[in-house]
Scaffold this active site. Structure first.
Site, mmCIF file in Angstrom:
data_model
loop_
_atom_site.group_PDB
_atom_site.id
_atom_site.type_symbol
_atom_site.label_atom_id
_atom_site.label_comp_id
_atom_site.label_asym_id
_atom_site.label_seq_id
_atom_site.Cartn_x
_atom_site.Cartn_y
_atom_site.Cartn_z
ATOM 1 C CG HIS A 373 -2.001 -0.966 1.227
ATOM 2 N ND1 HIS A 373 -3.259 -0.703 0.760
ATOM 3 C CD2 HIS A 373 -2.005 -2.251 1.617
ATOM 4 C CE1 HIS A 373 -4.009 -1.787 0.883
ATOM 5 N NE2 HIS A 373 -3.258 -2.747 1.399
ATOM 6 C CE LYS A 564 -6.629 13.767 0.276
ATOM 7 N NZ LYS A 564 -6.774 12.552 -0.511
ATOM 8 N NE ARG A 565 -3.310 9.901 9.860
ATOM 9 C CZ ARG A 565 -3.014 9.075 10.860
ATOM 10 N NH1 ARG A 565 -3.923 8.223 11.298
ATOM 11 N NH2 ARG A 565 -1.839 9.097 11.440
ATOM 12 C CE LYS A 570 -2.602 10.818 3.050
ATOM 13 N NZ LYS A 570 -3.292 9.944 2.084
ATOM 14 C CB THR A 672 -10.226 4.925 -0.941
ATOM 15 O OG1 THR A 672 -9.686 5.288 0.339
ATOM 16 C CG2 THR A 672 -9.564 3.658 -1.434
ATOM 17 C CE LYS A 676 -13.774 5.739 1.015
ATOM 18 N NZ LYS A 676 -12.816 5.696 2.126
HETATM 19 C C1 AZC Z 1 -2.984 3.883 2.148
HETATM 20 C C2 AZC Z 1 -2.397 4.632 0.980
HETATM 21 O O1 AZC Z 1 -1.686 5.750 1.446
HETATM 22 C C3 AZC Z 1 -3.539 5.081 0.082
HETATM 23 O O2 AZC Z 1 -3.039 5.704 -1.054
HETATM 24 C C4 AZC Z 1 -4.379 3.884 -0.316
HETATM 25 O O3 AZC Z 1 -5.526 4.295 -0.993
HETATM 26 C C5 AZC Z 1 -4.803 3.117 0.914
HETATM 27 O O4 AZC Z 1 -3.686 2.743 1.688
HETATM 28 C C6 AZC Z 1 -5.541 1.849 0.588
HETATM 29 O O5 AZC Z 1 -4.822 1.087 -0.329
HETATM 30 N N1 AZC Z 1 -1.989 3.447 3.081
HETATM 31 C C7 AZC Z 1 -2.239 3.462 4.388
HETATM 32 O O6 AZC Z 1 -3.292 3.888 4.849
HETATM 33 N N2 AZC Z 1 -1.249 2.944 5.161
HETATM 34 C C8 AZC Z 1 -1.354 2.820 6.497
HETATM 35 C C9 AZC Z 1 -0.239 2.158 7.177
HETATM 36 O O7 AZC Z 1 -2.304 3.225 7.116
#
Ligand code: AZC
Length: 830
Positions: A373, A564-565, A570, A672, A676
């Site tokens: 991921h 988002k985070r 980002k 994602t 949404k």
């Molecule tokens: C995230 C990725 O940053 C994001 O781009 C992706 O859509 C999502 O995973 C699902 O695949 N990664 C994380 O959230 N990673 C952690 C450790 O939380």
């Protein structure tokens, strides 16, 4: 004599009884019954929380019926099953989703209304399980929803954190973290399976012994043991099947250390219990260095070992032998958090079941698939060898052995150079030495996938380059998707109503059917309905903003949403630079045609991530400056909504006009939130990153606001001599904004507050904000132009939704099933 209980008897008599009937009256009766027998209350003395709990039990009974039916089918037909291993899940509140899945939302609301209860109010009582950080955890939950909906036999394993992701409060514009107490009122959705538990060992040493027959075995003599107990939450698919979320909680094997107790040392006796339970106390926030976090490694091993032992038990229970484990189960590793599973399965097979190494390795590789991921180097998990040896001495030996055999193979079968060997090895020998978990997962799996087309390509080109050269067929892509049930049906009931009234309800399980909306894109009546819904959703969010922050936002403003985070890649601060630019323009009087805009941010920063927390402070400081300034605040508002969660997200997405997906290209694996927002009718401004690329392909260039460097250009610039200061010199707007940033106007009490951001951008700029600023502004100018023609904007909004069919998590799960798991859904079975 359990066999004597006939399942059909159970279904026909009990299960079809009133207790689980779906009519309004049955629901009402069950509710009152549960209130009395489960909660011990009569309506007169009951609190709203009592009502919520009684309704939750009422719904849970009905969910169980579906769940039990699915389990029976899997067992009767001896079906192949997916075991999804993830350290994180973000299911969101269960109640409304289960009502939707059961198709009983209306009759339940009516039943409650007859009792004088507002069902919506009960739904709001639920504390959501915050068992994840963000995208990765939410994705796991969307996938569980889809597996249950389509009917992919599945079981999802994870950790039952007592405290999930911290609660975010904003004080003086700064993030403060509070523990999340999601379990404080109990959790009606789970059942504890006290009889399903496994012993887990840690530490100690190993002993290699050869018995008199010359058989070689390894004994692991641990220095501590604890027990993992299963907590099950049934998951119901939309008018579909059941699945299960099985979360492990750590407990002491004996509540007391009796030897200490007998000696009268009561406190030492209790200590062991406390230490054991610590393992599943708290979710670690990501974006922080893991090195040294022994507890985190223990968590990972704990849940993986419980899960694998559980799979082996289920397998043997059916009278099978372990040689066929991979035929029964496809085990998916959600990132490297569960990657220790590769070594643990080897240990179980070789040490505990005495299967020889080669055969065990074959079973292991055929069981596992690994999903990556992230490409961020700092997020690729590595465990220091001294720490690893202390916690898992036997696994270290096993990993050394896997590594040794792998390196031999590379050298003698593939003629790899020493340089290649050291790049590919599972062990990184620099410093005190570390284990590369992504390499362990890659070597131990038969398939490795990225989460968007671009990310999967970059994975093969960079992070796992050598492996992709070696085993090209091992690599594949599965583009992420989202659950249309959670993120349209539940989040946006008005839009759901309009879509269903226009094209029928098939789209909820076949999202491609949304394309039928395309015919309506230019229909003025339809456009008006579409716009009216957006307006209502915006008014509702605006009320919520007022309630939470005290700030009034006019719903006729454009809602520009960035949720988002919080992370530098980002680029929330790129968005802020633009806001400051607009502010300065207004102050100069250049605001004649300016579109009134509300910038809405939300997201958590890792507690130890200084820059991310400073970015939150920057957003709130800009908000404080702008929201109170009457010269500006009819044109601009800046909102930071605290404590982003699935529940909050469901409120925000339907109200967005513009979706900010502005990460530096090559950094966002997929995203994602982008999906949404778009599915709720927002237009996207974004870079060619992650799934944005595929979204733009589907939606069309004309309906997407693209800007910025692409991944290749970023790479190129990085290798060249990138000087962010050049952009400062050459771009007047950027210069004005940067100068303003450190003028002290944003933080009179501490004029140097934002200097770290300023200096990083000017002298280093690892995320190319300076390089993309101008292009961002140009793209934004197109946004304003399009917004000026509301009918045209609405047309694009409708087209966006109509062309998002690909991004359903149902499609992603079909891809996993056919490319990786080789599992048929119930739907495809006779
Ligand atoms: C995230 C990725 O940053 C994001 O781009 C992706 O859509 C999502 O995973 C699902 O695949 N990664 C994380 O959230 N990673 C952690 C450790 O939380």
């Amino acid at each position: 004599e359990r066999k004597a209980i006939n399942f059909d008897l159970l279904t026909s008599k009990t299960i079809k009884s009133k207790r689980i009937g779906l009519s309004k009256n049955d629901i009402k009766d069950s509710f009152l019954e549960n209130l009395f027998f489960h909660i011990g209350r009569v309506p007169k003395g009951a609190t709203i929380m009592d009502y919520y709990q009684a309704l939750a039990y009422t719904v849970r009974d009905r969910v169980f019926k579906e769940f039990v039916t699915t389990v029976k089918r899997i067992s009767d037909e001896d079906l192949r099953v997916v075991a999804y291993l993830s350290a994180e899940y973000l299911p969101g509140p269960h109640l409304a989703n289960n009502l939707l899945s059961l198709g009983i939302t209306e009759q339940t609301a009516a039943a409650m209304a007859e009792l004088g209860i507002d069902m919506e109010e009960l739904i709001l009582q639920e504390e959501e399980p915050g068992l994840g950080n963000g995208g990765l955890g939410r994705l796991a939950s969307c996938y569980l929803d889809s597996m249950a909906t389509i009917g992919i036999p599945s079981i999802a394993y994870g950790i039952r954190y007592e405290f999930g992701i911290f609660e975010q409060h904003i004080k003086n514009g700064l993030q403060e973290e509070y523990t999340d107490k999601w379990l404080q009122y109990g959790n009606p959705w789970e059942v504890v399976r006290s009889e399903i538990g496994y012993n887990i060992m840690f530490g100690g040493s190993t002993k290699h012994v050869t018995d008199s027959n010359g058989n070689f075995t390894v004994n692991w003599i641990p220095d501590s043991k604890l027990r993992g107990t299963a907590y099950d939450t049934p998951i119901l698919g939309y008018k579909g099947y059941g699945s299960i979320l099985r979360l492990w909680r750590a407990e002491a094997i004996d509540t007391f250390d009796f030897s200490a107790y007998n000696k009268g040392d009561y406190y030492k006796a209790v200590q062991e219990k406390i230490l054991s339970e610590n393992i599943t106390k708290v979710l670690y926030p990501n974006d922080e260095q893991e090195t040294g976090k022994e507890l985190r490694l223990k968590q990972q091993y704990f849940f993986v070992s419980c899960s694998l032992q559980d799979l082996i038990r289920l397998h043997l229970l059916q009278g099978r032998i372990l040689d066929t484990l991979h035929e029964k189960f496809a085990i998916q590793l959600n990132d490297t958090h569960p990657a220790i599973a590769v070594a643990e399965l080897m240990r179980l097979l070789v040490d505990d079941y005495q299967i020889d190494w080669d055969k065990s390795w074959n079973i292991t590789q055929r069981c596992f698939g690994y999903t990556n991921h992230t490409l961020l180097p700092e997020a690729l998990e590595k465990w220091s060898i001294p720490l690893f040896r202390r916690v898992l001495p036997r696994h270290l030996e096993i990993i050394y052995e896997i590594n040794h055999r792998f390196v031999q193979e590379l050298k003698y079968q593939h003629g790899c150079s020493d340089e290649q060997l050291s790049r590919m090895a599972l062990i990184d020998h620099s410093g005190e030495g570390s284990i590369r978990m992504a390499h362990l997962a890659t070597v131990g799996s038969h398939k490795v996938n990225g989460v968007s087309a671009l990310h999967s390509e970059l994975l093969k080109k960079h992070v796992l380059y050598d492996f992709a050269q070696l085993w090209p067929d091992k690599f594949c892509n599965v583009t992420n998707g989202i659950s249309p049930r959670r993120f349209i049906a539940l989040s946006n009931p008005l839009l759901t109503g309009l879509i269903t009234e226009t094209i029928g309800s098939g789209w909820l399980t076949d999202l491609k059917e949304l394309s039928k909306l395309e015919n309506m894109a230019e229909d003025p009546t339809f456009q008006n309905k579409w716009m009216a819904i957006k307006q209502t959703n915006k008014a509702s969010l605006s009320d919520h903003i007022k309630l939470e922050t005290g700030i009034s936002v006019d719903p006729s403003m454009m809602f520009d949403v960035h949720v988002k985070r919080i992370h530098e890649y980002k680029r929330q601060h790129l968005n802020v630079l633009n806001i400051l630019h607009l502010y300065l323009q207004i102050k100069k009087g250049n605001n004649k045609d300016m579109i009134p805009m509300a910038f809405i941010f939300a997201g958590k920063a890792a507690p130890g991530y200084f820059m991310a927390k400073l970015i939150i402070k920057l957003i709130t400081a800009v908000g404080d400056l702008i929201n109170q300034d009457t010269e500006v605040n009819d044109k601009l508002k800046v909102i930071f909504l605290p404590d982003f969660s699935v529940k909050k997200a469901q409120h925000i997405y339907p109200a967005a006009d513009l979706s900010e997906q502005i990460s530096m290209a090559g950094k966002e694996a997929s995203g994602t939130g982008n999906m949404k927002l778009s599915l709720n009718g927002a237009l996207t401004i974004g870079t060619l990153d992650g799934a944005n690329v595929e979204m733009m392909e589907e939606i069309g260039m004309d309906n997407f606001f693209l800007f910025g460097l692409n991944a290749e250009e970023v790479q190129h610039k990085k290798q060249g001599n990138y000087k962010p200061g050049d952009h400062y010199v050459h771009n007047l707007h950027l210069r004005e904004v940067m100068d303003f940033l450190i003028s002290g106007a944003l933080s009179p009490e501490n004029p140097k507050l934002f200097q770290p951001i300023y200096e990083q951008l000017l002298y280093d700029d690892p995320y190319m904000i300076m390089a993309d600023f101008e292009s961002y502004l140009i793209s934004r100018a197109k946004v304003y132009e399009e917004w000026g023609n509301q009918s045209n904007w609405t047309k694009k909004s409708i087209i966006n939704v109509a062309r998002m069919g690909k991004f359903s998590s149902d499609r992603s799960i079909q891809d996993y099933s056919s490319l990786i798991w080789k599992i048929d859904s119930f739907q495809n079975r006779p």
